[in-house]
Scaffold this active site. Sequence first.
Site, PDB file in Angstrom:
ATOM      1  N   CYS A  99       0.845  -1.209   0.000  1.00  0.00           N
ATOM      2  CA  CYS A  99       0.000   0.000   0.000  1.00  0.00           C
ATOM      3  C   CYS A  99       0.872   1.249   0.000  1.00  0.00           C
ATOM      4  CB  CYS A  99      -0.907  -0.014   1.224  1.00  0.00           C
ATOM      5  SG  CYS A  99      -1.724   1.570   1.530  1.00  0.00           S
ATOM      6  N   CYS A 134       0.471   3.331   3.453  1.00  0.00           N
ATOM      7  CA  CYS A 134       0.857   2.828   4.775  1.00  0.00           C
ATOM      8  C   CYS A 134       2.186   3.462   5.222  1.00  0.00           C
ATOM      9  CB  CYS A 134       0.987   1.302   4.747  1.00  0.00           C
ATOM     10  SG  CYS A 134      -0.576   0.438   5.038  1.00  0.00           S
ATOM     11  N   HIS A 189      -4.139   0.524   8.083  1.00  0.00           N
ATOM     12  CA  HIS A 189      -4.673   0.291   6.742  1.00  0.00           C
ATOM     13  C   HIS A 189      -6.164  -0.071   6.764  1.00  0.00           C
ATOM     14  CE1 HIS A 189      -4.085  -0.857   2.519  1.00  0.00           C
ATOM     15  NE2 HIS A 189      -4.817  -1.929   2.759  1.00  0.00           N
ATOM     16  N   ASN A 239     -13.360  10.227  -0.882  1.00  0.00           N
ATOM     17  CA  ASN A 239     -14.009   9.267  -1.764  1.00  0.00           C
ATOM     18  C   ASN A 239     -13.763   7.913  -1.158  1.00  0.00           C
ATOM     19  OD1 ASN A 239     -15.236  10.343  -3.961  1.00  0.00           O
ATOM     20  ND2 ASN A 239     -13.479  10.117  -5.321  1.00  0.00           N
ATOM     21  N   SER A 271      -9.558   3.388  -5.410  1.00  0.00           N
ATOM     22  CA  SER A 271      -8.899   2.096  -5.586  1.00  0.00           C
ATOM     23  C   SER A 271      -8.138   1.632  -4.352  1.00  0.00           C
ATOM     24  CB  SER A 271      -7.952   2.175  -6.784  1.00  0.00           C
ATOM     25  OG  SER A 271      -7.117   3.314  -6.633  1.00  0.00           O
ATOM     26  N   HIS A 304      -6.914   2.066   1.993  1.00  0.00           N
ATOM     27  CA  HIS A 304      -6.335   2.757   3.147  1.00  0.00           C
ATOM     28  C   HIS A 304      -7.118   4.056   3.383  1.00  0.00           C
ATOM     29  CE1 HIS A 304      -2.677   3.367   5.786  1.00  0.00           C
ATOM     30  NE2 HIS A 304      -3.429   4.426   6.000  1.00  0.00           N
ATOM     31  N   HIS A 340      -8.268   7.459   3.612  1.00  0.00           N
ATOM     32  CA  HIS A 340      -7.626   8.729   3.270  1.00  0.00           C
ATOM     33  C   HIS A 340      -8.622   9.658   2.598  1.00  0.00           C
ATOM     34  CE1 HIS A 340      -7.473   6.608  -0.575  1.00  0.00           C
ATOM     35  NE2 HIS A 340      -7.283   7.768  -1.181  1.00  0.00           N
ATOM     36  N   GLN A 360      -8.853  13.760   0.438  1.00  0.00           N
ATOM     37  CA  GLN A 360      -8.092  14.632  -0.444  1.00  0.00           C
ATOM     38  C   GLN A 360      -8.435  16.090  -0.150  1.00  0.00           C
ATOM     39  OE1 GLN A 360      -7.575  13.355  -4.509  1.00  0.00           O
ATOM     40  NE2 GLN A 360      -8.980  11.664  -4.140  1.00  0.00           N
TER      41      GLN A 360
HETATM   42 ZN   LIG Z   1      -2.267   1.197   3.736  1.00  0.00          ZN
END
Ligand SMILES: [Zn+2]
Length: 375
Positions: A54, A57, A123, A178, A186, A189, A191, A193
Amino acid sequence: MADAGKILDDISHRRFNPLRNSWVLVSPHRTKRPWQGQHEAPSKSTLPEYDAGCYLCPGNARAAGDSNPKYQSTFVFVNDYSAVKEEQQDYTAEVGGDEKSSFLLQAEAVKGICFVICFNPKHNLTLADLPSPSIISIIQTWTTIYRSHLPPTNPHYLPAPNTPTPTSQYSYMQIFENKGVAMGCSNPHPHGQIWTTTTLPEEPSLELLSMSTYRKKHNSCLLCDYVSTETEKRERIVFENALWLAVVPWWAIWPFEILLLSKPCKACLPQLGESEVSGLAEAISQITKRYDNLFETSFPYSMGIHQAPLDATEEQKLASHLHLHFYPPLLRSATVRKFLVGYEMLAEPQRDITPEQAAVRLRALSGVRCYRQAL
Ligand SMILES: [Zn+2]
Ligand SMILES: [Zn+2]
Ligand SMILES: [Zn+2]
């Protein structure tokens, strides 16, 4: 005389969205159609806490070659594949020539920065899994980034130590998440933006115009008045605490769309006090847990914050009222989603289940624990 609200439960009708100055077609009679959908078993998360492959990570290498530090809380970096850039060739539209074709073929340059914010080092922990203090750290990071991009004359301006100093004065900052493959994300993890641009984008621009027009006409705030109306009617509330109100808005397009509003009138994140930040963390946790519990899946959505533009005029500051939109695509199960197609692309958006029915379902769900922890 029949109750006007009750009549709308049975007839097709349009509802007005005062924020966008647009309409949505509601067809409640169609929810009585038989549903042949399969019942799906709860989808259990099988993600590891750390994934060596990833790029988000801690400690791992990213696509462009940089490595992530072994971060402990949130971590922000400039997107290796930004949609907008700070450095690019200047562009000025050609003057002269045919007036009609210069109107028909308009363009303007947009400069900006796109940041990625990792919500936490693990993750497999989404917003629905995170304890409140971790969500508070995310809100504080959003606030720090916003403050560092304000004009230095703004009283909330504060440079951020670990982010690059902006080279232009940006107009607007869009903070969003998103989540899920259904939304085109895709990497699982957790996150979000942050895109900041020299131009004011369409959605916030449309909303600001509506809010400003409303303020001039009624001498009050559109969203403050909406909070009062929803608090009084109590038909679309999903969750509330002392400082925040989550509703399936009257004009919702997505089946389980949520509008999260600050009860006090706040224009932007830096205006939130400590109790407002912890109240917002609680509301985000409640919404995302209920979403996961609804179809017993890690619920996909696009979520984002609307607040005052970075370079807001006094009028825009007065018109702004901080709020978050949650736009989830799921309709009937973990795999059956709504698409905006056909009539919705060519005429106007349409929904079957009413916002009131969606709010009843979301309100009844447990906001206490996530389905995955229960497995
Ligand atoms: Zn990750
Ligand atoms: Zn307000
Ligand atoms: Zn908005």
